[in-house]
Design a protein around this motif. Sequence first.
Motif, PDB file in Angstrom:
ATOM      1  N   TYR A 101       0.848  -1.195   0.000  1.00 13.70           N
ATOM      2  CA  TYR A 101       0.000   0.000   0.000  1.00 13.70           C
ATOM      3  C   TYR A 101       0.883   1.244   0.000  1.00 13.70           C
ATOM      4  O   TYR A 101       2.108   1.153   0.127  1.00 13.70           O
ATOM      5  N   LEU A 102       0.243   2.395  -0.127  1.00  8.23           N
ATOM      6  CA  LEU A 102       0.919   3.671   0.101  1.00  8.23           C
ATOM      7  C   LEU A 102       0.734   4.029   1.570  1.00  8.23           C
ATOM      8  O   LEU A 102      -0.388   4.023   2.084  1.00  8.23           O
ATOM      9  N   ARG A 103       1.838   4.304   2.238  1.00  4.78           N
ATOM     10  CA  ARG A 103       1.794   4.639   3.663  1.00  4.78           C
ATOM     11  C   ARG A 103       2.486   5.971   3.912  1.00  4.78           C
ATOM     12  O   ARG A 103       3.477   6.285   3.255  1.00  4.78           O
ATOM     13  N   LEU A 104       1.975   6.720   4.891  1.00  2.00           N
ATOM     14  CA  LEU A 104       2.624   7.941   5.335  1.00  2.00           C
ATOM     15  C   LEU A 104       3.011   7.804   6.798  1.00  2.00           C
ATOM     16  O   LEU A 104       2.244   7.256   7.598  1.00  2.00           O
ATOM     17  N   TRP A 105       4.199   8.304   7.120  1.00  2.00           N
ATOM     18  CA  TRP A 105       4.760   8.198   8.466  1.00  2.00           C
ATOM     19  C   TRP A 105       5.230   9.579   8.914  1.00  2.00           C
ATOM     20  O   TRP A 105       5.746  10.343   8.111  1.00  2.00           O
ATOM     21  N   GLU A 106       5.070   9.862  10.202  1.00  2.00           N
ATOM     22  CA  GLU A 106       5.612  11.095  10.759  1.00  2.00           C
ATOM     23  C   GLU A 106       6.872  10.752  11.558  1.00  2.00           C
ATOM     24  O   GLU A 106       6.828   9.954  12.497  1.00  2.00           O
ATOM     25  N   ILE A 107       8.001  11.338  11.142  1.00  2.00           N
ATOM     26  CA  ILE A 107       9.276  11.067  11.800  1.00  2.00           C
ATOM     27  C   ILE A 107       9.495  12.156  12.854  1.00  2.00           C
ATOM     28  O   ILE A 107       9.869  13.283  12.536  1.00  2.00           O
ATOM     29  N   LYS A 108       9.225  11.810  14.100  1.00  2.00           N
ATOM     30  CA  LYS A 108       9.396  12.772  15.190  1.00  2.00           C
ATOM     31  C   LYS A 108      10.848  12.737  15.674  1.00  2.00           C
ATOM     32  O   LYS A 108      11.694  12.068  15.096  1.00  2.00           O
ATOM     33  N   GLU A 109      11.121  13.474  16.752  1.00  2.00           N
ATOM     34  CA  GLU A 109      12.511  13.561  17.191  1.00  2.00           C
ATOM     35  C   GLU A 109      13.040  12.204  17.629  1.00  2.00           C
ATOM     36  O   GLU A 109      14.176  11.837  17.340  1.00  2.00           O
ATOM     37  N   ASN A 110      12.192  11.428  18.327  1.00  2.00           N
ATOM     38  CA  ASN A 110      12.656  10.130  18.825  1.00  2.00           C
ATOM     39  C   ASN A 110      11.638   9.027  18.642  1.00  2.00           C
ATOM     40  O   ASN A 110      11.657   8.034  19.366  1.00  2.00           O
ATOM     41  N   SER A 111      10.731   9.204  17.687  1.00  2.84           N
ATOM     42  CA  SER A 111       9.750   8.151  17.422  1.00  2.84           C
ATOM     43  C   SER A 111       9.198   8.313  16.015  1.00  2.84           C
ATOM     44  O   SER A 111       9.349   9.367  15.392  1.00  2.84           O
ATOM     45  N   VAL A 112       8.577   7.254  15.525  1.00  2.00           N
ATOM     46  CA  VAL A 112       7.937   7.264  14.207  1.00  2.00           C
ATOM     47  C   VAL A 112       6.479   6.876  14.397  1.00  2.00           C
ATOM     48  O   VAL A 112       6.175   5.841  15.020  1.00  2.00           O
ATOM     49  N   GLU A 113       5.568   7.702  13.888  1.00  2.00           N
ATOM     50  CA  GLU A 113       4.141   7.425  14.019  1.00  2.00           C
ATOM     51  C   GLU A 113       3.531   7.225  12.637  1.00  2.00           C
ATOM     52  O   GLU A 113       3.694   8.075  11.759  1.00  2.00           O
TER      53      GLU A 113
END
Length: 336
Positions: A101-113
């Motif tokens: 699938y197509l996925r979007l991720w948010e790369i935070k300072e110390n985590s990935v959501e």
Amino acid sequence: MDNSTQESHLRSDTLVTYDSPHTLYAMSISSSPTNRIALGSFLEEFTNRVDVVSFDDQTLTLKRNPNLSFDHPYPPTKLMFHPNPLASGKPNDILASSGDYLRLWEIKENSVEPISLLNNSKSSEFCAPLTSFDWNEVEPRRIGTSSIDTTCTIWDVERGVVETQLIAHDKEVHDIAWGEAGVFASVSADGSVRIFDLRDKEHSTIIYESPHPDTPLLRLAWNKQDLRYMATILMDSNKVVILDIRSPTMPVAELERHRGSVNAIGWAPLSCRHICSGGDDGQALIWELPTVAGPSGIDPMSMYTASSEINQLQWSAAKPDWIAIAFANKMQLLKV
């Protein structure tokens, strides 16, 4: 070397190497000040990995943050950071990936959501695998995906809905690239390069076909500095084909100095005349396209040789002096 604080240990003023625990394929360089590079594993199993490393161009080091490594279903066929981070509306890097699938991720300072999983299959939870995608720089809400089911799908990723889906080719679509806000091109196993305008979805323009019928075209790169030009590569071919959309069918140049199949191409982000190619011969070649090609063809202006086949390359838009190449389990940044 401890993976948790893994840093590159092979470096000079012009070369920085990162050793991954996995074979690498997909790769993207963020254009935000974070200087992040996302690297996708290529493992023949369901669970794959995406690692995020940071590049310090003062100390010439690459450092992996273990908190920013995450599992990915199947090997990602492409990774791409948001092309215009200031327009994303989020303080963090946004990363897209394609695979099942197509996925979007948010790369935070110390985590990935995970932000969203986009599936256009109405009939079941299964869908045809995505071969590639491209994020529209002019209209960042749009991502176009290409699939083995002959379609290209244009997503409005802000709303999480399909804007349109087109049967783009007669066979699998291998790559897609945006030109303008509503114009994209695609290449396919049917051997054609086609351009689509979203204002007229019923028609497409074929601007190139493989000289040998049914020789698949694998990759497509649109020159963002001069939209008249694009480049494509053929399966099992040592050529990079340069096209001018004003004169369809006949390439304006064919770059033929690789000694093996070409696997990856990338235009210089700030120049309309420079392109880099990488191939099975382990070579990354940088070309300057002349205004008129000579009778004996074009020679590369510079050459770098890796220790094995180059599978992927990215020319950094944020740091145009650097090109990233991936081969085996290594990612190298080359200063140009």
